[in-house]
Design an enzyme around this catalytic site. Structure first.
Site, PDB file in Angstrom:
ATOM      1  N   SER A   8      -4.185  -7.323   3.269  1.00  0.00           N
ATOM      2  CA  SER A   8      -5.421  -7.496   4.027  1.00  0.00           C
ATOM      3  C   SER A   8      -6.299  -6.263   3.847  1.00  0.00           C
ATOM      4  O   SER A   8      -5.917  -5.149   4.232  1.00  0.00           O
ATOM      5  CB  SER A   8      -5.098  -7.666   5.513  1.00  0.00           C
ATOM      6  OG  SER A   8      -6.263  -7.371   6.275  1.00  0.00           O
ATOM      7  N   HIS A  33      -6.259 -10.985   1.091  1.00  0.00           N
ATOM      8  CA  HIS A  33      -6.578 -11.521   2.418  1.00  0.00           C
ATOM      9  C   HIS A  33      -7.813 -10.796   2.955  1.00  0.00           C
ATOM     10  O   HIS A  33      -7.854  -9.566   3.012  1.00  0.00           O
ATOM     11  CB  HIS A  33      -5.381 -11.320   3.348  1.00  0.00           C
ATOM     12  CG  HIS A  33      -5.530 -11.969   4.683  1.00  0.00           C
ATOM     13  ND1 HIS A  33      -5.377 -13.330   4.886  1.00  0.00           N
ATOM     14  CD2 HIS A  33      -5.822 -11.445   5.904  1.00  0.00           C
ATOM     15  CE1 HIS A  33      -5.559 -13.608   6.166  1.00  0.00           C
ATOM     16  NE2 HIS A  33      -5.834 -12.489   6.806  1.00  0.00           N
ATOM     17  N   ASP A  35     -10.373 -10.438   6.091  1.00  0.00           N
ATOM     18  CA  ASP A  35     -10.522 -10.692   7.522  1.00  0.00           C
ATOM     19  C   ASP A  35     -11.971 -10.519   7.970  1.00  0.00           C
ATOM     20  O   ASP A  35     -12.483  -9.404   8.011  1.00  0.00           O
ATOM     21  CB  ASP A  35      -9.655  -9.700   8.315  1.00  0.00           C
ATOM     22  CG  ASP A  35      -8.186 -10.042   8.234  1.00  0.00           C
ATOM     23  OD1 ASP A  35      -7.824 -11.200   8.500  1.00  0.00           O
ATOM     24  OD2 ASP A  35      -7.389  -9.144   7.883  1.00  0.00           O
ATOM     25  N   MET A  37     -14.570 -10.740  11.025  1.00  0.00           N
ATOM     26  CA  MET A  37     -14.595 -10.747  12.495  1.00  0.00           C
ATOM     27  C   MET A  37     -16.027 -10.632  13.000  1.00  0.00           C
ATOM     28  O   MET A  37     -16.815  -9.855  12.455  1.00  0.00           O
ATOM     29  CB  MET A  37     -13.817  -9.535  13.026  1.00  0.00           C
ATOM     30  CG  MET A  37     -12.394  -9.476  12.552  1.00  0.00           C
ATOM     31  SD  MET A  37     -11.604  -8.033  13.247  1.00  0.00           S
ATOM     32  CE  MET A  37      -9.997  -8.155  12.488  1.00  0.00           C
ATOM     33  N   HIS A  66     -10.068 -15.277   6.016  1.00  0.00           N
ATOM     34  CA  HIS A  66      -9.612 -15.586   7.377  1.00  0.00           C
ATOM     35  C   HIS A  66     -10.778 -15.358   8.320  1.00  0.00           C
ATOM     36  O   HIS A  66     -11.153 -14.215   8.588  1.00  0.00           O
ATOM     37  CB  HIS A  66      -8.416 -14.663   7.692  1.00  0.00           C
ATOM     38  CG  HIS A  66      -7.891 -14.785   9.088  1.00  0.00           C
ATOM     39  ND1 HIS A  66      -7.027 -13.851   9.628  1.00  0.00           N
ATOM     40  CD2 HIS A  66      -8.083 -15.724  10.060  1.00  0.00           C
ATOM     41  CE1 HIS A  66      -6.713 -14.207  10.869  1.00  0.00           C
ATOM     42  NE2 HIS A  66      -7.345 -15.328  11.158  1.00  0.00           N
ATOM     43  N   MET A  68     -12.277 -15.033  11.671  1.00  0.00           N
ATOM     44  CA  MET A  68     -12.081 -14.836  13.122  1.00  0.00           C
ATOM     45  C   MET A  68     -13.468 -14.818  13.739  1.00  0.00           C
ATOM     46  O   MET A  68     -14.008 -13.781  14.130  1.00  0.00           O
ATOM     47  CB  MET A  68     -11.302 -13.531  13.360  1.00  0.00           C
ATOM     48  CG  MET A  68      -9.828 -13.675  13.047  1.00  0.00           C
ATOM     49  SD  MET A  68      -8.990 -12.100  12.885  1.00  0.00           S
ATOM     50  CE  MET A  68      -9.384 -11.704  11.189  1.00  0.00           C
ATOM     51  N   MET A 137      -0.724 -16.577  13.590  1.00  0.00           N
ATOM     52  CA  MET A 137      -1.000 -15.178  13.944  1.00  0.00           C
ATOM     53  C   MET A 137       0.207 -14.618  14.694  1.00  0.00           C
ATOM     54  O   MET A 137       0.671 -15.224  15.671  1.00  0.00           O
ATOM     55  CB  MET A 137      -2.240 -15.073  14.845  1.00  0.00           C
ATOM     56  CG  MET A 137      -3.579 -15.278  14.151  1.00  0.00           C
ATOM     57  SD  MET A 137      -3.895 -14.206  12.744  1.00  0.00           S
ATOM     58  CE  MET A 137      -3.798 -12.572  13.472  1.00  0.00           C
ATOM     59  N   GLY A 142      -7.762  -9.492  15.724  1.00  0.00           N
ATOM     60  CA  GLY A 142      -8.818  -8.531  16.044  1.00  0.00           C
ATOM     61  C   GLY A 142      -8.625  -7.148  15.468  1.00  0.00           C
ATOM     62  O   GLY A 142      -9.599  -6.477  15.142  1.00  0.00           O
ATOM     63  N   GLY A 144      -5.923  -4.400  12.996  1.00  0.00           N
ATOM     64  CA  GLY A 144      -4.716  -4.147  12.216  1.00  0.00           C
ATOM     65  C   GLY A 144      -3.810  -3.190  12.983  1.00  0.00           C
ATOM     66  O   GLY A 144      -4.188  -2.645  14.020  1.00  0.00           O
ATOM     67  N   GLY A 145      -2.609  -3.019  12.477  1.00  0.00           N
ATOM     68  CA  GLY A 145      -1.702  -2.001  13.030  1.00  0.00           C
ATOM     69  C   GLY A 145      -1.044  -2.332  14.350  1.00  0.00           C
ATOM     70  O   GLY A 145      -0.528  -1.448  15.023  1.00  0.00           O
ATOM     71  N   ASP A 175       0.469 -13.412   9.828  1.00  0.00           N
ATOM     72  CA  ASP A 175      -0.519 -12.333   9.786  1.00  0.00           C
ATOM     73  C   ASP A 175      -0.377 -11.466  11.035  1.00  0.00           C
ATOM     74  O   ASP A 175      -0.604 -11.939  12.150  1.00  0.00           O
ATOM     75  CB  ASP A 175      -1.910 -12.976   9.733  1.00  0.00           C
ATOM     76  CG  ASP A 175      -3.035 -11.975   9.539  1.00  0.00           C
ATOM     77  OD1 ASP A 175      -2.758 -10.773   9.429  1.00  0.00           O
ATOM     78  OD2 ASP A 175      -4.197 -12.426   9.493  1.00  0.00           O
ATOM     79  N   GLY A 176       0.017 -10.209  10.816  1.00  0.00           N
ATOM     80  CA  GLY A 176       0.066  -9.256  11.922  1.00  0.00           C
ATOM     81  C   GLY A 176       1.443  -8.648  12.121  1.00  0.00           C
ATOM     82  O   GLY A 176       2.429  -9.370  12.313  1.00  0.00           O
ATOM     83  N   GLY A 177       1.501  -7.328  12.016  1.00  0.00           N
ATOM     84  CA  GLY A 177       2.735  -6.615  12.320  1.00  0.00           C
ATOM     85  C   GLY A 177       3.841  -6.792  11.298  1.00  0.00           C
ATOM     86  O   GLY A 177       5.022  -6.603  11.613  1.00  0.00           O
ATOM     87  N   GLY A 197      -1.409  -5.543   6.293  1.00  0.00           N
ATOM     88  CA  GLY A 197      -2.485  -4.558   6.231  1.00  0.00           C
ATOM     89  C   GLY A 197      -1.936  -3.156   6.123  1.00  0.00           C
ATOM     90  O   GLY A 197      -1.787  -2.602   5.028  1.00  0.00           O
ATOM     91  N   SER A 198      -1.585  -2.584   7.269  1.00  0.00           N
ATOM     92  CA  SER A 198      -1.127  -1.183   7.271  1.00  0.00           C
ATOM     93  C   SER A 198       0.138  -0.966   6.435  1.00  0.00           C
ATOM     94  O   SER A 198       0.285   0.071   5.792  1.00  0.00           O
ATOM     95  CB  SER A 198      -0.903  -0.709   8.710  1.00  0.00           C
ATOM     96  OG  SER A 198      -0.525  -1.771   9.548  1.00  0.00           O
TER      97      SER A 198
HETATM   98  C1  DX5 Z   1      -5.704  -9.051  12.457  1.00  0.00           C
HETATM   99  C2  DX5 Z   1      -5.945  -9.429  11.017  1.00  0.00           C
HETATM  100  C3  DX5 Z   1      -4.864  -9.010  10.105  1.00  0.00           C
HETATM  101  C4  DX5 Z   1      -4.622  -7.520  10.039  1.00  0.00           C
HETATM  102  C5  DX5 Z   1      -3.144  -7.309   9.854  1.00  0.00           C
HETATM  103  O1  DX5 Z   1      -6.595  -9.683  13.282  1.00  0.00           O
HETATM  104  O2  DX5 Z   1      -6.081 -10.829  10.891  1.00  0.00           O
HETATM  105  O3  DX5 Z   1      -5.015  -9.555   8.805  1.00  0.00           O
HETATM  106  O4  DX5 Z   1      -5.315  -6.904   8.997  1.00  0.00           O
HETATM  107  O5  DX5 Z   1      -2.869  -5.960   9.942  1.00  0.00           O
HETATM  108  P1  DX5 Z   1      -1.411  -5.385  10.062  1.00  0.00           P
HETATM  109  O6  DX5 Z   1      -0.623  -5.888   8.893  1.00  0.00           O
HETATM  110  O7  DX5 Z   1      -1.617  -3.903  10.027  1.00  0.00           O
HETATM  111  O8  DX5 Z   1      -0.843  -5.870  11.356  1.00  0.00           O
HETATM  112 ZN    ZN Z   2      -6.011 -11.951   8.838  1.00  0.00          ZN
END
Ligand code: DX5
Ligand code: ZN
Length: 224
Positions: A8, A33, A35, A37, A66, A68, A137, A142, A144-145, A175-177, A197-198
């Site tokens: 991401s 990916h 994102d 927002m 994606h 949002m 999700m 909203g 990352g991290g 997606d996420g964590g 992401g991170s």
């Molecule tokens: C969050 C995004 C994710 C985000 C994931 O709303 O949709 O794609 O970048 O980040 P990590 O992998 O750091 O949780």
């Molecule tokens: Zn995403």
């Protein structure tokens, strides 16, 4: 089943975005990916069409957008025009979800539907024949991290069961964590597209990708 690591770019260094995308491509990443927002559906604002249009010029990767965004049906054609290969909308963001998916399909790209952690699989299960992917999700959308929400694992399992039972060709994206530990959890639960992401961008990008891909393959080998 096709497994993909989907970095991401929300966690990228935007001052070096083009360079980092090239690195991902060189390391064999196929899905990017993206994102988007809007500060309404989610509290934060990321980026939109101009950024996607600009990176599209230099990249042949599959652009997995994606959204949002509230009422995303307003923007489907714009995102296709700027280079999306797949568009995922949130079930919670659409007044007429069926119509939104139809718009994505009519625009000629792959269609995805996403559910937030509190939204049950049941809310979208009637749409499984109409989408190419379901994005579960595993954090609140909203930022990352954040930390993976354990309760979401059951939803991935539930979806996998439904998809397999009907023999449908639908990807399960998470997606996420995602990290060393949760990567295994989600693959075992039945996910095949892992957004990160991170995990990917923190530290040295190229060596992260190499290591993560290796670890991911090891897990896949034990589930197949
Ligand atoms: C969050 C995004 C994710 C985000 C994931 O709303 O949709 O794609 O970048 O980040 P990590 O992998 O750091 O949780
Ligand atoms: Zn995403």
């Amino acid at each position: 089943m096709e497994y993909q690591l989907c970095p991401s770019i929300l966690s990228a260094d935007f001052n070096r975005l083009g360079e980092q995308i090239k690195t991902l491509e060189k390391e064999g990443i196929k899905w990017l990916h993206i994102d988007v927002m809007d500060g309404d559906f989610v509290p934060s604002i990321s980026f939109g069409m101009p950024v996607i249009r600009s990176i599209r010029k230099e990249s042949g990767m599959f652009f997995d957008v994606h959204l949002m965004v509230s009422a995303p049906e307003r923007y489907i054609q714009d995102f296709v025009d700027c280079g999306a290969d797949s568009i995922t909308v949130h079930a919670e963001a659409c007044e007429d979800l069926e119509r939104a998916i139809e718009l994505i399909r009519d625009a000629g790209v792959r269609a995805g539907v996403s559910i937030k952690p509190a939204t049950p699989v049941n809310d979208i299960s009637h749409l499984l024949e109409d989408v190419d992917l379901v994005l579960v999700m595993t954090v609140q959308p909203g930022f990352g991290g954040q930390k993976y929400i354990n309760d979401c694992t059951e939803k991935i399992e539930e979806l996998r069961e439904l998809i397999d039972k009907e023999d449908l060709d639908v990807d399960i994206q998470v997606d996420g964590g995602i990290n060393d530990v949760t990567m295994e959890t989600v693959i075992r639960a039945g996910a095949n597209l892992l957004v990160a992401g991170s995990y990917v961008f923190k530290g040295d990008l190229a060596s992260n990708v190499k290591q993560i891909k290796k670890k991911m393959q090891k897990i896949i080998d034990t589930v197949e």
